[in-house]
Design an enzyme around this catalytic site. Structure first.
Site, mmCIF file in Angstrom:
data_model
loop_
_atom_site.group_PDB
_atom_site.id
_atom_site.type_symbol
_atom_site.label_atom_id
_atom_site.label_comp_id
_atom_site.label_asym_id
_atom_site.label_seq_id
_atom_site.Cartn_x
_atom_site.Cartn_y
_atom_site.Cartn_z
ATOM 1 N N ASP A 8 -4.579 1.441 -6.689
ATOM 2 C CA ASP A 8 -3.181 1.232 -7.042
ATOM 3 C C ASP A 8 -3.117 0.130 -8.098
ATOM 4 O O ASP A 8 -4.052 -0.652 -8.266
ATOM 5 C CB ASP A 8 -2.408 0.826 -5.781
ATOM 6 C CG ASP A 8 -0.998 0.377 -6.081
ATOM 7 O OD1 ASP A 8 -0.248 1.146 -6.709
ATOM 8 O OD2 ASP A 8 -0.649 -0.753 -5.700
ATOM 9 N N ASP A 10 0.253 -2.063 -9.261
ATOM 10 C CA ASP A 10 1.097 -3.225 -8.982
ATOM 11 C C ASP A 10 0.739 -3.889 -7.661
ATOM 12 O O ASP A 10 0.655 -3.230 -6.617
ATOM 13 C CB ASP A 10 2.569 -2.818 -8.970
ATOM 14 C CG ASP A 10 3.057 -2.376 -10.342
ATOM 15 O OD1 ASP A 10 2.878 -3.136 -11.304
ATOM 16 O OD2 ASP A 10 3.590 -1.254 -10.445
ATOM 17 N N THR A 42 -1.264 5.855 -9.791
ATOM 18 C CA THR A 42 -0.004 5.210 -10.128
ATOM 19 C C THR A 42 1.148 6.199 -10.114
ATOM 20 O O THR A 42 0.946 7.409 -10.211
ATOM 21 C CB THR A 42 -0.122 4.559 -11.528
ATOM 22 O OG1 THR A 42 1.131 3.971 -11.900
ATOM 23 C CG2 THR A 42 -0.525 5.583 -12.581
ATOM 24 N N GLY A 43 2.349 5.670 -10.016
ATOM 25 C CA GLY A 43 3.533 6.488 -10.179
ATOM 26 C C GLY A 43 3.902 6.690 -11.631
ATOM 27 O O GLY A 43 4.769 7.500 -11.955
ATOM 28 N N LYS A 194 -0.459 10.147 -3.210
ATOM 29 C CA LYS A 194 -1.658 9.916 -4.012
ATOM 30 C C LYS A 194 -2.885 10.608 -3.421
ATOM 31 O O LYS A 194 -3.796 11.001 -4.154
ATOM 32 C CB LYS A 194 -1.908 8.412 -4.159
ATOM 33 C CG LYS A 194 -0.848 7.695 -4.986
ATOM 34 C CD LYS A 194 -1.091 6.189 -5.044
ATOM 35 C CE LYS A 194 -0.031 5.491 -5.877
ATOM 36 N NZ LYS A 194 -0.231 4.027 -5.951
ATOM 37 N N ASP A 217 -1.470 -1.619 -1.540
ATOM 38 C CA ASP A 217 -0.692 -2.682 -0.905
ATOM 39 C C ASP A 217 0.636 -2.216 -0.330
ATOM 40 O O ASP A 217 1.241 -2.925 0.470
ATOM 41 C CB ASP A 217 -0.406 -3.799 -1.917
ATOM 42 C CG ASP A 217 0.667 -3.399 -2.924
ATOM 43 O OD1 ASP A 217 1.749 -3.987 -2.913
ATOM 44 O OD2 ASP A 217 0.422 -2.469 -3.724
ATOM 45 N N ASN A 220 3.629 3.596 -0.994
ATOM 46 C CA ASN A 220 3.140 4.769 -1.712
ATOM 47 C C ASN A 220 1.615 4.827 -1.768
ATOM 48 O O ASN A 220 1.059 5.750 -2.363
ATOM 49 C CB ASN A 220 3.736 4.847 -3.124
ATOM 50 C CG ASN A 220 3.371 3.656 -3.991
ATOM 51 O OD1 ASN A 220 3.166 2.549 -3.508
ATOM 52 N ND2 ASN A 220 3.306 3.881 -5.290
#
Length: 271
Positions: A8, A10, A42-43, A194, A217, A220
């Site tokens: 991930d 962020d 990631t999104g 994901k 973290d 998502n």
């Protein structure tokens, strides 16, 4: 044996200032050079994270990224699509009605641009995203009839708390709803996260989830943390992520927690 590391961005790989520390970058470049796949999850669209891919050296013909929280698996340099799935305009009708009834904003994304829904409350998503995607304000009725990756509500955290509290069981059944950031709530296909994209990529290489290490973290990231042979929660991660993980990083994202954990697991490669 771990053959793929999924990360991930962020509050995981990135510092709070949205940069990758040189410690994290150098460690991942070294593992990548040793033949371990490094995959950002990631999104965001791939164009929005290109500087990170370049910094990590993920620009070979065998490098892929999981984007739109699993809905698109894309080859980094050619932009060839390995796997893609999503939702139709009609699939978003119940969400649009919910937003209209309650005065919430909504942005609908395909795989190239963002459509701020113009007949709803104005959205803050463009200001928050700061990514090279085109924003095309469009009424819901005028949205194109093609495949979309997801929808988002972007507003202040207190309003999003209210959104989450007001979501009906029907909406929870229709969408996989994840709070990817305090000010962003995402609505994906019900079976999408994901882990879906990572499963498709692992199959492409002839591997399985036992050979995956995944760092995350937040909400998502939960699917890939649970699915991975080694799911690793950040020390600064949410309690639900920590309880689902196999391990935790010894330090936070702002202290190169990813590299600190990788040094423990791959001492011979990183010596």
């Amino acid at each position: 044996m771990i053959k793929m590391i999924a990360l991930d961005l962020d509050e995981t790989l990135l510092n709070t200032d949205k940069t990758i520390s040189e410690k994290n970058a150098a460690t991942l470049r070294q593992l990548h050079a040793a033949g371990i796949k490094v995959v950002l999850c990631t999104g965001r669209p791939i164009n929005a994270i290109w500087k990170y891919l370049e910094q990590l050296g993920l620009t070979t013909s065998e490098d892929y990224t999981i984007t739109f929280n699993g809905a698109l698996v894309i080859q980094n340099t050619t932009k060839d699509v390995l796997a893609q799935s999503g939702l139709s305009k009609q699939d978003f009708q119940p969400l649009h009605d919910f937003a209209a009834e309650n005065g919430y904003p909504l942005d609908v994304l395909d795989f190239d641009q963002v459509y701020p829904v113009a007949d709803l409350k104005p959205s803050e998503y463009q200001k928050m995203l700061k990514a090279p995607m085109e924003f095309i304000p469009t009424t819901f009725a005028d949205l194109p009839e093609h495949l979309f990756s997801k929808a988002v509500m972007a507003t202040d955290p207190a309003t999003l708390d209210q959104v989450v509290a007001n979501l009906t069981p029907e909406l929870h059944k229709q969408y996989h709803v994840v709070r990817s950031q305090p000010k962003i709530l995402e609505f994906l296909a019900a079976d999408m996260d994901k882990a879906v994209g990572l499963g498709q990529l692992l199959t492409h290489f002839g591997w399985d989830f036992d050979q995956l290490m995944a760092f995350g973290d937040a909400e998502n990231d939960l699917g890939m943390i649970k699915a991975a042979g080694d799911g690793v929660a950040m020390l600064n991660g949410q309690p639900e992520i920590k309880s689902a993980a196999n391990h935790q990083t010894p330090t936070t994202n702002n202290e190169a927690g990813v590299a600190a954990y990788l040094e423990q697991v791959f001492p011979e490669v990183l010596a």
